[in-house]
Design an enzyme around this catalytic site. Structure first.
Site, PDB file in Angstrom:
ATOM      1  N   CYS A 120       0.835  -1.203   0.000  1.00 34.62           N
ATOM      2  CA  CYS A 120       0.000   0.000   0.000  1.00 34.62           C
ATOM      3  C   CYS A 120       0.877   1.265   0.000  1.00 34.62           C
ATOM      4  CB  CYS A 120      -0.983  -0.036   1.153  1.00 34.62           C
ATOM      5  SG  CYS A 120      -2.351   1.117   0.930  1.00 34.62           S
TER       6      CYS A 120
ATOM      7  N   HIS B 152      -3.391  -5.525   0.959  1.00 39.38           N
ATOM      8  CA  HIS B 152      -2.759  -5.702   2.273  1.00 39.38           C
ATOM      9  C   HIS B 152      -2.694  -7.165   2.693  1.00 39.38           C
ATOM     10  CE1 HIS B 152      -2.585  -1.509   3.754  1.00 39.38           C
ATOM     11  NE2 HIS B 152      -3.622  -1.310   2.968  1.00 39.38           N
TER      12      HIS B 152
ATOM     13  N   GLU C 118      -1.005  -8.402   5.074  1.00 37.39           N
ATOM     14  CA  GLU C 118      -0.914  -8.514   6.537  1.00 37.39           C
ATOM     15  C   GLU C 118      -2.289  -8.421   7.203  1.00 37.39           C
ATOM     16  OE1 GLU C 118      -0.400  -5.856   4.854  1.00 37.39           O
ATOM     17  OE2 GLU C 118      -1.100  -4.100   5.979  1.00 37.39           O
TER      18      GLU C 118
END
Lengths: 83, 225
Positions: B85, B202, B204
């Site tokens: 990002c 993303h 994560e």
């Protein structure tokens, strides 16, 4: 050394979509204005001391290529005036 | 092995990244950008967020900070570097990876789940997936539209440097499945060498089973390679 102001205008390359400009254009149209197009640009005024206008322009170009513009999407122009 | 997660002022996915990496058994530590890259860093993660308030262009200021010289040197030394990002924007602004990430075609901040198709499973970041596999990842960005010239895109495709493309749940790459107007639906690419990768989604945020899925784990496991 002489004081100069280098005005750097950074704009999207032709053909690169500018959603912010499109949104702004639509907002103007909603206000009842008629327009065929709208382009936006960022302008930076750099105050520098330099030997000559050419040298001031050269430094402004270096700063623009390094940070102020992203060469993948931007074109830019530099205009120098004595302060 | 310790992955350095670089915190800039305005980073906000740094702790999520640490949590996700730790869950996978990958040692990670948060590193404030002014403290420099630790000598024992065996990986570098550039996390999401809004470094420097997105001033000038998202990622542009952080990309030119002193720590990025160290990150560049580490990348050239084959250290894995992943930008997510805002980290992807920093990666492209620092010219570690090709192209640029700019304003979404919708002109809106988009926070949603998307599908991406694995375009090249032969990189450390995608080795846990199959070519053509469709995974679901969250996005949360206002400036994620991948821009690159047509010629450059052809080169990237020829060199197999596109990692992921936005697609529908069946893996069809369509304009409707493109959340931000990215050229050729590109969601992530690798740098000159495949140890450096950036992507707008993303991983994560989708790596802990308790919070909605594990599709992102394979990307983070690139640090184990």
């Amino acid at each position: 050394m002489t004081g100069y102001t280098a005005t750097v205008t950074v704009r999207l390359k032709e053909g690169v979509l500018d959603p912010e400009a499109q949104t702004t254009k639509r907002a103007l149209e909603r206000l009842g204005f008629e327009l065929d197009g709208l382009r936006s640009a960022d302008q930076f005024e750099l105050d520098v001391d330099a030997e000559s206008a050419d040298s001031a322009a050269e430094r402004a170009e270096e700063m623009t290529e390094r940070l102020l513009a992203n060469p993948t999407i931007h074109d830019y122009e530099v205009a120098v005036e004595q302060r | 092995m310790t992955v350095a997660i670089i915190q800039f002022g305005g980073s906000n996915c740094d702790r999520d990244a640490e949590r996700a990496l730790s869950h996978l058994g990958i040692d990670a530590e948060l590193v404030w950008h002014e403290d420099g890259l630790p000598a024992d860093a065996t990986g570098v993660m550039l996390p999401g967020g809004f470094s420097y308030g997105d001033y000038l262009r998202a990622g542009a200021i952080a990309a030119n900070g002193p720590i990025m010289e160290e990150v560049r040197a580490a990348a050239e030394d084959s250290t894995p570097v992943l930008g997510v990002c805002n980290g992807a924007q920093i990666g492209s602004e620092s010219r570690l990876t090709p192209g640029a990430f700019t304003t979404n075609a919708s002109a809106r901040f988009q926070c949603e789940r998307v599908h991406v198709r694995v375009e090249n499973a032969d990189t450390p970041w995608t080795a846990h997936y199959e070519d053509g596999e469709v995974i679901e990842l969250p996005i949360a960005h206002g400036e994620g539209r991948f821009e690159v010239t047509d010629d450059r895109l052809d080169e990237l495709r020829a060199e197999n440097r596109v990692l992921f493309r936005y697609c529908d749940e069946d893996g069809e790459v369509t304009p409707e499945a493109n959340p931000n107007g990215s050229k050729d639906n590109v969601a992530g690419v690798v740098g000159e060498r495949e140890n450096v990768a950036v992507l707008m989604p993303h991983p994560e945020r989708i790596s802990l089973p308790d919070v909605g899925g594990t599709d992102g784990q394979g990307i983070l496991r690139g640090f184990e390679a």
